[in-house]
Scaffold this motif. Structure first.
Motif, PDB file in Angstrom:
ATOM      1  N   GLY A   1      -5.667 -23.598   1.347  1.00 21.26           N
ATOM      2  CA  GLY A   1      -5.117 -23.761   2.686  1.00 21.26           C
ATOM      3  C   GLY A   1      -4.230 -22.625   3.149  1.00 21.26           C
ATOM      4  O   GLY A   1      -3.959 -22.482   4.343  1.00 21.26           O
ATOM      5  N   VAL A   2      -3.749 -21.802   2.212  1.00 27.11           N
ATOM      6  CA  VAL A   2      -2.914 -20.657   2.571  1.00 27.11           C
ATOM      7  C   VAL A   2      -3.795 -19.610   3.255  1.00 27.11           C
ATOM      8  O   VAL A   2      -4.937 -19.385   2.841  1.00 27.11           O
ATOM      9  N   PRO A   3      -3.312 -18.965   4.328  1.00 24.02           N
ATOM     10  CA  PRO A   3      -4.120 -17.944   5.001  1.00 24.02           C
ATOM     11  C   PRO A   3      -4.666 -16.901   4.024  1.00 24.02           C
ATOM     12  O   PRO A   3      -3.964 -16.457   3.111  1.00 24.02           O
ATOM     13  N   THR A   4      -5.922 -16.524   4.212  1.00 21.15           N
ATOM     14  CA  THR A   4      -6.627 -15.669   3.264  1.00 21.15           C
ATOM     15  C   THR A   4      -5.897 -14.362   2.991  1.00 21.15           C
ATOM     16  O   THR A   4      -5.841 -13.894   1.852  1.00 21.15           O
ATOM     17  N   ARG A   5      -5.339 -13.745   4.015  1.00 21.88           N
ATOM     18  CA  ARG A   5      -4.635 -12.473   3.812  1.00 21.88           C
ATOM     19  C   ARG A   5      -3.458 -12.650   2.859  1.00 21.88           C
ATOM     20  O   ARG A   5      -3.163 -11.782   2.038  1.00 21.88           O
ATOM     21  N   ASP A   6      -2.768 -13.785   2.977  1.00 22.55           N
ATOM     22  CA  ASP A   6      -1.626 -14.048   2.104  1.00 22.55           C
ATOM     23  C   ASP A   6      -2.076 -14.306   0.668  1.00 22.55           C
ATOM     24  O   ASP A   6      -1.370 -13.960  -0.289  1.00 22.55           O
ATOM     25  N   VAL A   7      -3.248 -14.937   0.514  1.00 17.62           N
ATOM     26  CA  VAL A   7      -3.757 -15.240  -0.821  1.00 17.62           C
ATOM     27  C   VAL A   7      -3.945 -13.957  -1.620  1.00 17.62           C
ATOM     28  O   VAL A   7      -3.596 -13.889  -2.804  1.00 17.62           O
ATOM     29  N   ALA A   8      -4.489 -12.927  -0.990  1.00 15.82           N
ATOM     30  CA  ALA A   8      -4.691 -11.650  -1.679  1.00 15.82           C
ATOM     31  C   ALA A   8      -3.373 -11.119  -2.238  1.00 15.82           C
ATOM     32  O   ALA A   8      -3.302 -10.682  -3.396  1.00 15.82           O
ATOM     33  N   GLU A   9      -2.335 -11.176  -1.446  1.00 14.42           N
ATOM     34  CA  GLU A   9      -1.040 -10.664  -1.885  1.00 14.42           C
ATOM     35  C   GLU A   9      -0.437 -11.521  -2.992  1.00 14.42           C
ATOM     36  O   GLU A   9       0.150 -11.005  -3.946  1.00 14.42           O
ATOM     37  N   LEU A  10      -0.593 -12.840  -2.879  1.00 16.40           N
ATOM     38  CA  LEU A  10      -0.016 -13.738  -3.876  1.00 16.40           C
ATOM     39  C   LEU A  10      -0.719 -13.613  -5.224  1.00 16.40           C
ATOM     40  O   LEU A  10      -0.062 -13.632  -6.281  1.00 16.40           O
ATOM     41  N   ILE A  11      -2.041 -13.475  -5.203  1.00 14.78           N
ATOM     42  CA  ILE A  11      -2.770 -13.282  -6.459  1.00 14.78           C
ATOM     43  C   ILE A  11      -2.381 -11.945  -7.090  1.00 14.78           C
ATOM     44  O   ILE A  11      -2.134 -11.857  -8.293  1.00 14.78           O
ATOM     45  N   ALA A  12      -2.331 -10.904  -6.280  1.00 14.82           N
ATOM     46  CA  ALA A  12      -1.961  -9.583  -6.793  1.00 14.82           C
ATOM     47  C   ALA A  12      -0.557  -9.604  -7.401  1.00 14.82           C
ATOM     48  O   ALA A  12      -0.323  -9.037  -8.480  1.00 14.82           O
ATOM     49  N   LYS A  13       0.367 -10.272  -6.729  1.00 11.85           N
ATOM     50  CA  LYS A  13       1.742 -10.360  -7.235  1.00 11.85           C
ATOM     51  C   LYS A  13       1.766 -11.086  -8.575  1.00 11.85           C
ATOM     52  O   LYS A  13       2.462 -10.669  -9.511  1.00 11.85           O
ATOM     53  N   HIS A  14       0.990 -12.153  -8.690  1.00 13.18           N
ATOM     54  CA  HIS A  14       0.943 -12.933  -9.927  1.00 13.18           C
ATOM     55  C   HIS A  14       0.489 -12.078 -11.100  1.00 13.18           C
ATOM     56  O   HIS A  14       1.022 -12.202 -12.217  1.00 13.18           O
TER      57      HIS A  14
END
Length: 204
Positions: free
Chosen positions: A55-68
């Motif tokens: 449900g999180v906006p796709t653009r944000d998902v990329a950043e969150l996965i990368a940060k993880h």
């Protein structure tokens, strides 16, 4: 699948798309897994992490996965690559029939809307492939609001376009960020158990 519908009178119904109306989450996982491996991920993408971002906006998902994973990425480039990969898989998606059937019945007497964290182009194509265009005339995506889920903006806009007070809306969601967004909007929600339980690791 059994849906636990809360008691009460509701005047409008809002549905997430991926994992709620259409079983696309395994396809999104495959696309994210490939896209992140292309920018340095050396293992399989953690499924628990992926599903926690539903449900999180796709653009944000990329950043969150990368940060993880501690990866340095061009988030927009990864976003576009992932969506290109997903488009090639979209045709394989199946309807989540109990939810779609509920939506069809509800739409006979009440306004219904979709509020999805996906990009508008991808969401529209998923709706077309699924044969749901005639059912949902109101479709909200992150491009329509300032803040995506778990902020309440998308659900509040959906309620406004339906002409229904937020507290009279019932939301159908499969992921935690969407449920938090519904609560923040003052709406009750139904959990769609569209994902199989995680496999338990064998004891040593």
């Amino acid at each position: 699948m059994k849906l636990e519908i809360p008691t009460g009178e509701f005047a409008g119904y809002i549905f997430d798309l991926d994992g709620t109306l259409v079983d696309t989450m395994p396809l999104h996982y495959r696309a994210w897994n490939q896209a992140m491996k292309a920018v340095g991920l050396t293992s399989e993408l953690d499924e628990e992490l992926f599903y926690s971002l539903g449900g999180v906006p796709t653009r944000d998902v990329a950043e969150l996965i990368a940060k993880h994973y501690g990866l340095k990425i061009d988030a927009m480039a990864v976003f576009h690559h992932k969506e290109s990969l997903f488009r090639s898989l979209q045709k394989d998606a199946k309807l989540i029939e109990p939810v779609v059937e509920f939506a069809r019945r509800a739409a006979l007497t009440h306004p219904v809307a979709i509020a999805s964290g996906g990009p508008r182009e991808i969401v529209r194509r998923s709706i077309e492939i699924a044969g749901l265009v005639s059912l949902f005339s109101i479709v909200i995506t992150p491009e329509d609001v300032v803040n995506g889920k778990p902020a309440p903006d998308m659900f509040l806009l959906a309620a406004k376009r339906m002409g229904v007070p937020p507290e009279k809306c019932l939301v159908f969601e499969d992921a935690e960020p969407g449920m938090r967004a519904a609560e923040a909007a003052g709406m009750r929600w139904v959990r769609v158990p569209s994902r199989a339980p995680a496999k338990k690791k064998p004891a040593n």
